[in-house]
Scaffold this active site. Structure first.
Site, PDB file in Angstrom:
ATOM      1  N   ALA A   1       0.820  -1.216   0.000  1.00  0.00           N
ATOM      2  CA  ALA A   1       0.000   0.000   0.000  1.00  0.00           C
ATOM      3  C   ALA A   1       0.852   1.263   0.000  1.00  0.00           C
ATOM      4  CB  ALA A   1      -0.929  -0.006   1.209  1.00  0.00           C
ATOM      5  N   THR A   2       2.021   1.196   0.600  1.00  0.00           N
ATOM      6  CA  THR A   2       2.887   2.385   0.613  1.00  0.00           C
ATOM      7  C   THR A   2       3.202   2.780  -0.827  1.00  0.00           C
ATOM      8  OG1 THR A   2       3.848   1.737   2.720  1.00  0.00           O
ATOM      9  CG2 THR A   2       5.127   3.287   1.393  1.00  0.00           C
TER      10      THR A   2
ATOM     11  N   ASN B   1      -6.237   3.188  10.536  1.00  0.00           N
ATOM     12  CA  ASN B   1      -5.505   2.024  11.053  1.00  0.00           C
ATOM     13  C   ASN B   1      -5.403   2.018  12.576  1.00  0.00           C
ATOM     14  OD1 ASN B   1      -3.873   4.232   9.862  1.00  0.00           O
ATOM     15  ND2 ASN B   1      -2.211   3.293  10.990  1.00  0.00           N
TER      16      ASN B   1
ATOM     17  N   GLN C   1      -6.887  -1.038   5.317  1.00  0.00           N
ATOM     18  CA  GLN C   1      -7.453  -1.703   6.491  1.00  0.00           C
ATOM     19  C   GLN C   1      -8.847  -2.277   6.233  1.00  0.00           C
ATOM     20  OE1 GLN C   1      -5.839  -2.509   9.055  1.00  0.00           O
ATOM     21  NE2 GLN C   1      -4.059  -1.153   9.063  1.00  0.00           N
TER      22      GLN C   1
ATOM     23  N   SER D   1      -2.875  -3.583   0.615  1.00  0.00           N
ATOM     24  CA  SER D   1      -1.708  -4.423   0.909  1.00  0.00           C
ATOM     25  C   SER D   1      -2.192  -5.827   1.253  1.00  0.00           C
ATOM     26  CB  SER D   1      -0.978  -3.863   2.137  1.00  0.00           C
ATOM     27  OG  SER D   1       0.325  -3.488   1.822  1.00  0.00           O
TER      28      SER D   1
ATOM     29  N   HIS E   1      -0.911  -8.273   3.017  1.00  0.00           N
ATOM     30  CA  HIS E   1      -0.695  -8.865   4.351  1.00  0.00           C
ATOM     31  C   HIS E   1      -1.728  -8.458   5.388  1.00  0.00           C
ATOM     32  CE1 HIS E   1       1.453  -5.397   6.448  1.00  0.00           C
ATOM     33  NE2 HIS E   1       1.527  -5.002   5.203  1.00  0.00           N
TER      34      HIS E   1
ATOM     35  N   THR F   1      10.468  -7.098 -12.439  1.00  0.00           N
ATOM     36  CA  THR F   1       9.981  -8.477 -12.496  1.00  0.00           C
ATOM     37  C   THR F   1       8.847  -8.662 -11.492  1.00  0.00           C
ATOM     38  OG1 THR F   1      12.142  -9.259 -13.148  1.00  0.00           O
ATOM     39  CG2 THR F   1      10.684 -10.896 -12.152  1.00  0.00           C
TER      40      THR F   1
ATOM     41  N   CYS G   1       3.766   1.289  12.333  1.00  0.00           N
ATOM     42  CA  CYS G   1       4.701   2.015  11.475  1.00  0.00           C
ATOM     43  C   CYS G   1       5.431   3.092  12.260  1.00  0.00           C
ATOM     44  CB  CYS G   1       3.959   2.655  10.308  1.00  0.00           C
ATOM     45  SG  CYS G   1       2.956   1.462   9.428  1.00  0.00           S
TER      46      CYS G   1
HETATM   47  N1  PMP Z   1      -2.040   2.522   4.779  1.00  0.00           N
HETATM   48  C1  PMP Z   1      -2.567   2.061   5.925  1.00  0.00           C
HETATM   49  C2  PMP Z   1      -3.886   2.596   6.372  1.00  0.00           C
HETATM   50  C3  PMP Z   1      -1.888   1.115   6.676  1.00  0.00           C
HETATM   51  O1  PMP Z   1      -2.421   0.671   7.825  1.00  0.00           O
HETATM   52  C4  PMP Z   1      -0.640   0.633   6.211  1.00  0.00           C
HETATM   53  C5  PMP Z   1       0.125  -0.410   6.998  1.00  0.00           C
HETATM   54  N2  PMP Z   1       0.352  -0.057   8.338  1.00  0.00           N
HETATM   55  C6  PMP Z   1      -0.139   1.150   5.015  1.00  0.00           C
HETATM   56  C7  PMP Z   1      -0.875   2.075   4.324  1.00  0.00           C
HETATM   57  C8  PMP Z   1       1.172   0.688   4.457  1.00  0.00           C
HETATM   58  O2  PMP Z   1       1.131  -0.634   4.055  1.00  0.00           O
HETATM   59  P1  PMP Z   1       2.471  -1.397   3.654  1.00  0.00           P
HETATM   60  O3  PMP Z   1       3.429  -1.174   4.789  1.00  0.00           O
HETATM   61  O4  PMP Z   1       2.079  -2.814   3.510  1.00  0.00           O
HETATM   62  O5  PMP Z   1       2.966  -0.778   2.404  1.00  0.00           O
END
Ligand code: PMP
Length: 383
Positions: free
Chosen positions: A68-69, A146, A174, A194, A196, A234, A320
């Site tokens: 997601a970042t 989050n 989320q 994301s 995970h 890749t 984070c």
């Molecule tokens: N956006 C939100 C709302 C998140 O909770 C997170 C993960 N904490 C991220 C973005 C970033 O996701 P990732 O670290 O998997 O890139």
């Protein structure tokens, strides 16, 4: 161990683990023309369909990323143009806030932060005032926070933005796999996620880009032209296939799962707050993700409580930001004092949470909070 940190990362789903291991044992670059390459490419396309099914879009609207970042960076860097507004909120994840600050560094007046209420809701009425003064640009508001789980009414955002030709992005990291989402119905342009967070592997995610969205082609990574030129490099075949399997598993019985998790969260909240005096739940109670509770234990430092209950994995603010001595920017934006923000713990549940874990965690939390309170009440303070 009771795991209550699904908002940091969810345990990998067995369906995802199985295919990740299987793919990692075979060879194949999805761009190669030989048989192993074509097989990898085919499996990537299956995963794209699985994710598209979960989101209610077509597979061609998905760009796989590292998470997601990256999806947030890609979305905002593509959607923002100097001289037009970038509207967001102070409670966004740093992956949006920092990107927004970076892209508007040369034109800070383009960055508009909407006000946030004490219950964590972003003031969407303020959108109309912003749009009355400035049209175009992009609005980026998270689908769910989050730290508190507070949800944004994306329909209201989309309606206001469409009328003035503003692109709509949401960081739905989320929410995906936890609440039903239909991007076509929501009428948004861009959505980040994301894997995970819903039981896929870490290090893989996606950006949904609505077909026909007037988005300039501005990739972050250029090179071999993968992902229709939006994201060179890749493909992470194992990760993407794991994401697809997790998306399919998350979609199965999602409605009942939402009810089950909300009931577990409510039970946890009641058992903790009914017996421990001086607790407060943060965030609008009736507009939250089902699996999250943010609890302030007045006068009790969260780090001390977490240290006193190593058998429960929960988190202080967002993962984070953990390790950094700064209090949660989300809780501060909601008007909490620094002391209260530092006395707040986020518990997040998910698909594998059991009733037994709830009972176990409630006992541990009560014991830990009482232990820390007792230590603080001693004349010489905590030992
Ligand atoms: N956006 C939100 C709302 C998140 O909770 C997170 C993960 N904490 C991220 C973005 C970033 O996701 P990732 O670290 O998997 O890139």
């Amino acid at each position: 161990m009771s795991y209550f940190d699904y908002n940091a990362t969810a345990p990998i789903r067995p369906e995802a683990l199985e295919v990740v291991v299987e793919v990692m044992q075979s060879v194949g670059n999805a761009s190669s023309m030989h048989q192993p390459g074509r097989k990898a490419a085919h499996r990537v396309e299956v995963a794209r369909r699985q994710l598209a099914e979960l989101l209610g879009c077509s597979p061609g609207e998905i760009i796989f990323t590292s998470g997601a970042t990256e999806a947030n960076n890609l979305a905002l860097r593509a959607a923002f143009t100097v001289g037009s507004p970038l509207v967001t909120s102070p409670v966004e994840h740093p992956a949006v806030l920092e990107t927004a600050r970076t892209v508007t560094a040369e034109s800070p007046d383009d960055l508009v932060l909407l006000p946030v209420a004490a219950d964590g809701l972003v003031d969407l009425e303020a959108l109309d005032q912003v749009f009355a003064a400035r049209r175009g640009g992009v609005v980026s508001l998270m689908a769910a926070n989050n730290e508190t789980g507070v949800l944004t009414d994306l329909r209201v955002v989309a309606k206001a933005a469409r009328e003035v030709g503003t692109l709509i992005h949401t960081d739905a990291t989320q929410v995906i796999g936890r609440l039903p989402v239909d991007v076509t119905d929501l009428d948004i342009d861009l959505l980040s996620l994301s894997a995970h967070k819903f039981g896929g592997p870490q290090g893989v995610g996606a950006l949904y880009v609505r077909r026909g969205s007037p988005l300039p082609h501005r990739p972050l990574l250029v090179g071999g032209g993968q992902e229709r030129g939006w994201r060179a490099g890749t493909l992470n075949v194992a990760g993407i296939i794991g994401l697809g399997a997790a998306a399919e598993a998350a979609a199965r019985g999602l409605g009942e799962e939402v009810e089950r998790i909300a009931a577990l969260r409510d039970r946890f909240e009641h058992l903790v707050t009914d017996t421990l005096p001086g607790c407060r739940i943060n965030g609008r109670p009736d507009q939250r993700l089902p699996g999250v509770t943010s609890i302030t234990f007045h006068g009790v430092p969260a780090d001390a409580v977490l240290a006193a209950m190593p058998e429960v994995a929960a988190s202080e603010g967002s993962a984070c930001a953990s390790g950094a001595p700064t209090p949660s920017h989300v809780l501060l934006a909601m008007g909490l004092s620094r002391v209260d923000a530092d006395s707040t713990i986020r518990f997040s549940l998910g698909y594998a949470t059991t009733e037994a874990e709830i009972e176990h965690a409630v006992r541990a939390v009560k014991r830990a909070v009482m232990q820390v309170r007792a230590a603080l009440a001693e004349p010489d303070g905590p030992r």
